[in-house]
Design an enzyme around this catalytic site. Structure first.
Site, PDB file in Angstrom:
ATOM      1  N   GLU A  35       0.844  -1.210   0.000  1.00  0.00           N
ATOM      2  CA  GLU A  35       0.000   0.000   0.000  1.00  0.00           C
ATOM      3  C   GLU A  35       0.876   1.256   0.000  1.00  0.00           C
ATOM      4  O   GLU A  35       0.756   2.129   0.867  1.00  0.00           O
ATOM      5  CB  GLU A  35      -0.996  -0.026   1.164  1.00  0.00           C
ATOM      6  CG  GLU A  35      -1.978  -1.179   1.036  1.00  0.00           C
ATOM      7  CD  GLU A  35      -3.237  -1.095   1.903  1.00  0.00           C
ATOM      8  OE1 GLU A  35      -3.317  -0.231   2.789  1.00  0.00           O
ATOM      9  OE2 GLU A  35      -4.155  -1.913   1.670  1.00  0.00           O
ATOM     10  N   GLU A  92      -4.592  -8.931  -0.527  1.00  0.00           N
ATOM     11  CA  GLU A  92      -5.462  -8.701   0.642  1.00  0.00           C
ATOM     12  C   GLU A  92      -6.897  -8.665   0.164  1.00  0.00           C
ATOM     13  O   GLU A  92      -7.237  -7.897  -0.738  1.00  0.00           O
ATOM     14  CB  GLU A  92      -5.122  -7.378   1.341  1.00  0.00           C
ATOM     15  CG  GLU A  92      -3.826  -7.435   2.121  1.00  0.00           C
ATOM     16  CD  GLU A  92      -3.528  -6.160   2.906  1.00  0.00           C
ATOM     17  OE1 GLU A  92      -4.464  -5.476   3.348  1.00  0.00           O
ATOM     18  OE2 GLU A  92      -2.334  -5.865   3.068  1.00  0.00           O
TER      19      GLU A  92
HETATM   20  O1  AHR Z   1      -5.379  -5.982   6.722  1.00  0.00           O
HETATM   21  C1  AHR Z   1      -5.289  -4.836   7.491  1.00  0.00           C
HETATM   22  C2  AHR Z   1      -4.601  -3.716   6.753  1.00  0.00           C
HETATM   23  O2  AHR Z   1      -5.354  -3.359   5.637  1.00  0.00           O
HETATM   24  C3  AHR Z   1      -3.257  -4.028   6.179  1.00  0.00           C
HETATM   25  O3  AHR Z   1      -2.244  -3.936   7.107  1.00  0.00           O
HETATM   26  C4  AHR Z   1      -3.107  -2.989   5.118  1.00  0.00           C
HETATM   27  O4  AHR Z   1      -2.275  -3.391   4.072  1.00  0.00           O
HETATM   28  C5  AHR Z   1      -4.535  -2.735   4.679  1.00  0.00           C
HETATM   29  O5  AHR Z   1      -4.834  -1.389   4.663  1.00  0.00           O
END
Ligand code: AHR
Length: 515
Positions: free
Chosen positions: A192, A314
């Site tokens: 991110e 994710e």
């Molecule tokens: O999964 C929680 C958070 O969500 C992670 O650390 C981040 O990459 C995303 O914003």
């Protein structure tokens, strides 16, 4: 008179009967892509009790463990056949300095986890603990490097420490008890980077990626698969700029997509929701398909040969934190609704396996849409765990395109977006043993569906099945009542002349093996 009444009553039931039917056709000889096993990937972050208390309790813990890894969690993950595990973050990755997590545990520095609740991080779980865990689980590690607050030298030396045979970093590793290098394939260059990983603009990050990745070298036959930090949800510009400016220098490009209710500053409760919330959530979860298509079409323009893979590293549900838990630890319960989010999303991923190589649901234990929840020495397997367990037959299987017709539900919501939610989701594949596997999810909360499956190029001889369902959609497994939602044998599928007929209960996930 009586006859007329009966006729009218029968007429009234007709639309319902039609609505509660669905048809699927599958050609078992059709050409399909292999479903990369890495689509079933997991994610372990130094966040809340994912690592400490979840995966790791340390060798001196009264909780039964092997070399510090808690036995119950380890065994459950082994059973799930986890193919790849991402670590150490998430946002934590761009604050993580790997040298803090090597050497004698008692002399590792204690730090504040500034991303997640200000918890003290004692670094007792570091590179050795992670990579050894992957070896014990038989899964690939996916290491996310710090480009937000770390130096090029630090990242470069980490690769050397983990994978080189000789040299000063290899020497240091050997001093710390590990003679042979580990095998590390997947390597994330930041996370991110548009947000917690450095608040960069895509043009700037593209150059940062080029610079850092130059020094991530391949040592003695270990070939890194380098993943650039990708977009969130609908940020198509990020993908475009990276494809244009990084191109073939990356092997993979990531994407993050979470299913949230996102309404009035709240993400929604994990366990208290109504029908409207439920169907809206199903729509939001299925929204990933449009997002994938758009990112993929940009990738196709720049990379028609599909050399760069899309890595959804994710995804999953993100609800409000469970009341009474530590703020910033993102601990949430997990109901049958979450299991359906998992099955529907996996069905979508299966359709794009020519571009998607890996996905990592967030996170494996005790955070967001977890497989497992722990509290002290207790452990429960969540409905999402069971969905992954049902679906593990699809790892490495050959996907078969299907034609599906079913009722759609229009979801009008105060939240803004109107959504169309098909009541059935399905996927089919030939597994690695050559058997046909068909998964079916019925998201209708009230009605069973009669599903007719037409099979081409196959005469079914036997069908066996497993089902995951619950009395109420908000049922979950708690520490006091851990077996409310679990897999059972399914007897509702029959062989017909042309294929199968299935009586698919409301709010259920079924996986059938057909021979
Ligand atoms: O999964 C929680 C958070 O969500 C992670 O650390 C981040 O990459 C995303 O914003």
């Amino acid at each position: 008179m009586k006859k007329t009444l009966l006729f009218v009553a029968l007429l009234a039931t007709l639309p319902t009967l039609a609505q509660n039917k669905a048809t699927i056709s599958v050609d078992v000889k059709a050409d399909g892509n292999v479903i990369s096993k890495y689509i079933y990937g997991q994610f372990a972050e130094h966040l809340g009790s994912c690592i400490y208390g979840g995966l790791w309790v340390g060798e001196n813990s009264p909780i039964p463990n092997t070399k510090g890894y808690r036995n119950d969690v380890f065994n459950a993950l082994k059973e799930l056949q986890v193919p790849v595990l991402r670590w150490p973050g998430g946002c934590f990755a761009d604050d993580y300095h790997w040298k803090d997590g090597i050497g004698p545990r008692e002399s590792r520095p204690r730090l504040v986890n500034n991303n997640w609740g200000g918890t003290i991080e004692d670094n007792s779980f570091g590179t050795h603990e992670f990579l050894n865990l992957c070896e014990m689980l038989g899964c690939e590690p996916y290491v996310s490097a710090n480009v937000g607050s770390g130096t090029v030298e630090e990242v470069s030396k980490w690769v050397e420490y983990m994978t080189a045979d000789n040299g000063p970093m290899a020497q240091l590793r050997k001093q710390n008890g590990r003679e042979k290098p580990w095998h590390v394939k997947f390597f994330g260059v930041g996370n991110e980077s548009w947000g917690c990983g450095g608040s960069m603009r895509p043009e700037y990050y593209a150059d940062v990626y080029r610079r850092y990745s130059t020094y991530c070298r391949n040592y003695n036959g270990n070939e890194l698969f380098k993943v650039a930090s990708g977009a969130s949800d609908y940020d198509y510009d990020w993908t475009e700029v990276l494809m244009k400016n990084i191109g073939g220098r990356m092997n993979g490009l990531s994407l993050h997509y979470y299913t949230v209710l996102g309404w009035n500053g709240s993400k929604g409760s994990a366990t208290h929701f109504n029908k409207d919330d439920f169907y809206w959530t199903m729509g939001k979860c299925l929204g990933i398909e449009e997002v994938l298509k758009k990112h993929i079409s940009i990738m196709d323009q720049y990379d028609p040969k599909k050399n760069v893979s899309l890595m959804v590293d994710e995804w999953g549900t993100w609800w409000d934190e469970e009341p009474g838990t530590i703020h910033g630890h993102l601990f949430q319960q997990n109901t049958m609704r979450d299991a359906l989010v998992a099955s529907l999303t996996l069905d979508v991923f299966h359709k794009y396996t020519d571009r998607i190589m890996m996905t990592n649901i967030a996170q494996v234990v005790n955070v967001l849409q977890s497989m497992i929840l722990t509290k002290d020495d207790k452990m429960v397997l969540t409905p999402t765990y069971y969905a992954f367990d049902l679906y593990k037959v699809f790892q490495g299987a050959k996907e078969l395109p299907i034609q599906l017709t079913c009722e759609n539900r229009q979801v009008h919501s105060e939240r803004g977006a109107d959504r169309t939610v098909p009541m059935i989701s399905s996927t089919a594949a030939i597994d690695t043993k050559g058997n046909l596997q068909i998964a079916l999810s019925n998201v209708d909360l009230d009605n069973a569906k009669e599903v007719t499956v037409a099979l081409s190029n196959m005469k079914a001889k036997s069908v066996t099945g497993k089902i995951l369902t619950s009395k109420q959609i908000d049922d979950y497994n708690s520490f006091d009542n851990p077996n409310v939602v679990k897999i059972e044998a399914f007897k509702g599928a029959k062989i017909t002349k042309d294929g199968l007929k299935i009586n698919l209960p409301a709010k259920s996930i079924v996986v059938l093996e057909v021979k």
